[in-house]
Write a protein that holds these residues in place. Structure first.
Motif, short mmCIF file in Angstrom:
data_model
loop_
_atom_site.label_atom_id
_atom_site.label_comp_id
_atom_site.label_asym_id
_atom_site.label_seq_id
_atom_site.Cartn_x
_atom_site.Cartn_y
_atom_site.Cartn_z
N ASP A 92 0.85 -1.18 0.00
CA ASP A 92 0.00 0.00 0.00
C ASP A 92 0.89 1.24 0.00
OD1 ASP A 92 -2.07 1.76 0.15
OD2 ASP A 92 -2.47 1.41 2.27
N ILE A 93 0.98 1.90 -1.13
CA ILE A 93 1.83 3.08 -1.24
C ILE A 93 1.03 4.38 -1.24
CG2 ILE A 93 3.69 1.88 -2.42
CD1 ILE A 93 2.60 3.02 -5.05
N SER A 94 -0.29 4.27 -1.03
CA SER A 94 -1.12 5.46 -1.01
C SER A 94 -0.90 6.23 0.29
CB SER A 94 -2.59 5.08 -1.15
OG SER A 94 -3.00 4.30 -0.07
N PRO A 95 -1.08 7.54 0.24
CA PRO A 95 -0.92 8.32 1.47
C PRO A 95 -2.08 8.05 2.42
CG PRO A 95 -1.71 9.72 -0.30
CD PRO A 95 -1.41 8.38 -0.91
N THR A 96 -1.87 8.37 3.68
CA THR A 96 -2.93 8.23 4.68
C THR A 96 -4.03 9.24 4.35
OG1 THR A 96 -1.31 7.60 6.33
CG2 THR A 96 -3.43 8.33 7.13
N GLN A 97 -5.26 8.76 4.30
CA GLN A 97 -6.37 9.67 4.02
C GLN A 97 -7.57 9.35 4.88
OE1 GLN A 97 -7.94 9.55 0.07
NE2 GLN A 97 -8.16 7.34 0.03
N VAL A 131 -6.12 21.24 9.64
CA VAL A 131 -5.70 20.06 10.39
C VAL A 131 -4.19 19.92 10.28
CG1 VAL A 131 -5.85 17.54 10.50
CG2 VAL A 131 -7.89 18.88 10.06
N PRO A 132 -3.47 19.76 11.39
CA PRO A 132 -2.02 19.61 11.33
C PRO A 132 -1.62 18.34 10.57
CG PRO A 132 -2.75 19.96 13.60
CD PRO A 132 -3.96 19.77 12.77
N GLY A 133 -0.70 18.49 9.64
CA GLY A 133 -0.21 17.35 8.87
C GLY A 133 -0.98 17.08 7.61
N ALA A 134 -2.05 17.83 7.36
CA ALA A 134 -2.83 17.63 6.14
C ALA A 134 -2.09 18.22 4.95
CB ALA A 134 -4.21 18.25 6.28
N TYR A 142 -18.59 14.69 -0.06
CA TYR A 142 -17.40 13.90 0.28
C TYR A 142 -16.22 14.85 0.40
CZ TYR A 142 -20.05 9.75 -1.04
OH TYR A 142 -20.99 8.77 -1.11
N VAL A 143 -15.52 14.77 1.52
CA VAL A 143 -14.31 15.57 1.72
C VAL A 143 -13.18 14.60 2.04
CG1 VAL A 143 -13.21 17.39 3.06
CG2 VAL A 143 -15.64 17.54 2.54
N TYR A 144 -12.13 14.63 1.21
CA TYR A 144 -10.97 13.77 1.37
C TYR A 144 -9.84 14.60 1.98
CZ TYR A 144 -13.37 10.64 -1.86
OH TYR A 144 -14.28 9.81 -2.45
N VAL A 145 -9.29 14.13 3.09
CA VAL A 145 -8.16 14.80 3.74
C VAL A 145 -6.96 13.87 3.60
CG1 VAL A 145 -7.29 15.86 5.85
CG2 VAL A 145 -9.76 15.85 5.39
N LEU A 146 -5.95 14.30 2.83
CA LEU A 146 -4.74 13.53 2.60
C LEU A 146 -3.64 14.03 3.53
CD1 LEU A 146 -4.90 13.62 -1.29
CD2 LEU A 146 -5.49 11.72 0.18
N PHE A 147 -2.97 13.11 4.20
CA PHE A 147 -1.94 13.46 5.17
C PHE A 147 -0.54 13.17 4.64
CE2 PHE A 147 -5.70 13.23 7.73
CZ PHE A 147 -5.50 14.19 8.70
N LYS A 148 0.44 13.78 5.27
CA LYS A 148 1.84 13.54 4.92
C LYS A 148 2.21 12.09 5.21
CE LYS A 148 3.21 18.25 6.01
NZ LYS A 148 3.91 19.11 6.94
N GLY A 149 3.23 11.61 4.53
CA GLY A 149 3.69 10.24 4.73
C GLY A 149 4.14 10.01 6.16
N TYR A 170 -4.77 6.31 12.84
CA TYR A 170 -5.49 6.63 14.07
C TYR A 170 -5.29 8.09 14.47
CZ TYR A 170 -5.70 1.59 14.08
OH TYR A 170 -5.90 0.30 13.70
N GLN A 171 -4.07 8.57 14.32
CA GLN A 171 -3.81 9.98 14.61
C GLN A 171 -4.57 10.87 13.64
OE1 GLN A 171 0.25 11.15 14.01
NE2 GLN A 171 -0.05 13.16 14.91
N ALA A 172 -4.59 10.49 12.36
CA ALA A 172 -5.30 11.28 11.35
C ALA A 172 -6.80 11.33 11.65
CB ALA A 172 -5.04 10.68 9.97
N ARG A 173 -7.38 10.21 12.01
CA ARG A 173 -8.81 10.18 12.32
C ARG A 173 -9.13 11.03 13.54
NH1 ARG A 173 -10.05 3.75 11.56
NH2 ARG A 173 -9.96 3.73 9.29
N ASN A 174 -8.29 10.96 14.57
CA ASN A 174 -8.53 11.76 15.77
C ASN A 174 -8.46 13.25 15.46
OD1 ASN A 174 -9.01 9.68 17.55
ND2 ASN A 174 -6.85 9.43 18.07
N LEU A 175 -7.48 13.65 14.66
CA LEU A 175 -7.36 15.06 14.30
C LEU A 175 -8.58 15.53 13.52
CD1 LEU A 175 -3.59 15.20 13.29
CD2 LEU A 175 -4.66 16.36 15.23
N VAL A 176 -9.04 14.73 12.57
CA VAL A 176 -10.21 15.11 11.77
C VAL A 176 -11.45 15.18 12.66
CG1 VAL A 176 -11.76 14.31 9.94
CG2 VAL A 176 -9.29 14.31 9.57
N LEU A 177 -11.61 14.25 13.59
CA LEU A 177 -12.76 14.31 14.50
C LEU A 177 -12.75 15.55 15.37
CD1 LEU A 177 -13.18 10.60 15.65
CD2 LEU A 177 -14.81 11.99 14.38
N GLN A 178 -11.57 15.96 15.82
CA GLN A 178 -11.48 17.18 16.62
C GLN A 178 -11.94 18.40 15.82
OE1 GLN A 178 -7.45 17.43 17.95
NE2 GLN A 178 -7.65 15.74 19.41
#
Length: 126
Positions: free
Chosen positions: A41-46, A76-79, A92-99, A104-112
């Protein structure tokens, strides 16, 4: 040189057969125990935020739902990128994060940040 190797192999057939069997067993064990995925899986965290606003036209969904979500989630930090798509009754809103960002961290940040934008959205949105 090659003749000498061939001559040695012909004279020591048992050692050659044992060496080949050891290589086959070792190769088989290596292939079985190697920790590789067939398709890495080479896709970024989203994180994908799907919002339903039933019965509304795409332009209304864009103006009242997608745009406020996009502008808030860009902070969002890291987006790396935030992309929004509006359809009939859905957003639909897609949030792509840095490698290297854990999902889990990405989901928590988005929920906040979603809890912050909740008051800006019209009632009846899920």
């Amino acid at each position: 040189m090659i003749r000498a190797i061939m001559r040695w192999c012909m004279e020591n057939r048992l050692l050659v057969v044992i060496a080949v069997l050891v290589l086959i067993v070792g190769g088989t064990l290596a292939v079985i125990n190697i920790p590789l995925e067939a398709l890495p899986d080479i896709s970024p965290t989203q994180v994908i935020v799907k919002t339903s606003y039933p019965g509304q036209a795409p332009q209304i969904v864009q103006d009242q739902v997608t745009y406020p979500l996009e502008t808030t989630l860009q902070e969002v930090p890291g987006a790396q990128a935030v992309r929004g798509y509006s359809m009939f009754g859905d957003s639909y809103v897609y949030v792509l994060f840095k490698g290297g960002t854990s999902i889990y961290q990405a989901r928590n940040l988005v929920l906040q940040y979603l809890s912050q934008v909740q008051s800006k959205l019209p009632p009846g949105i899920t």
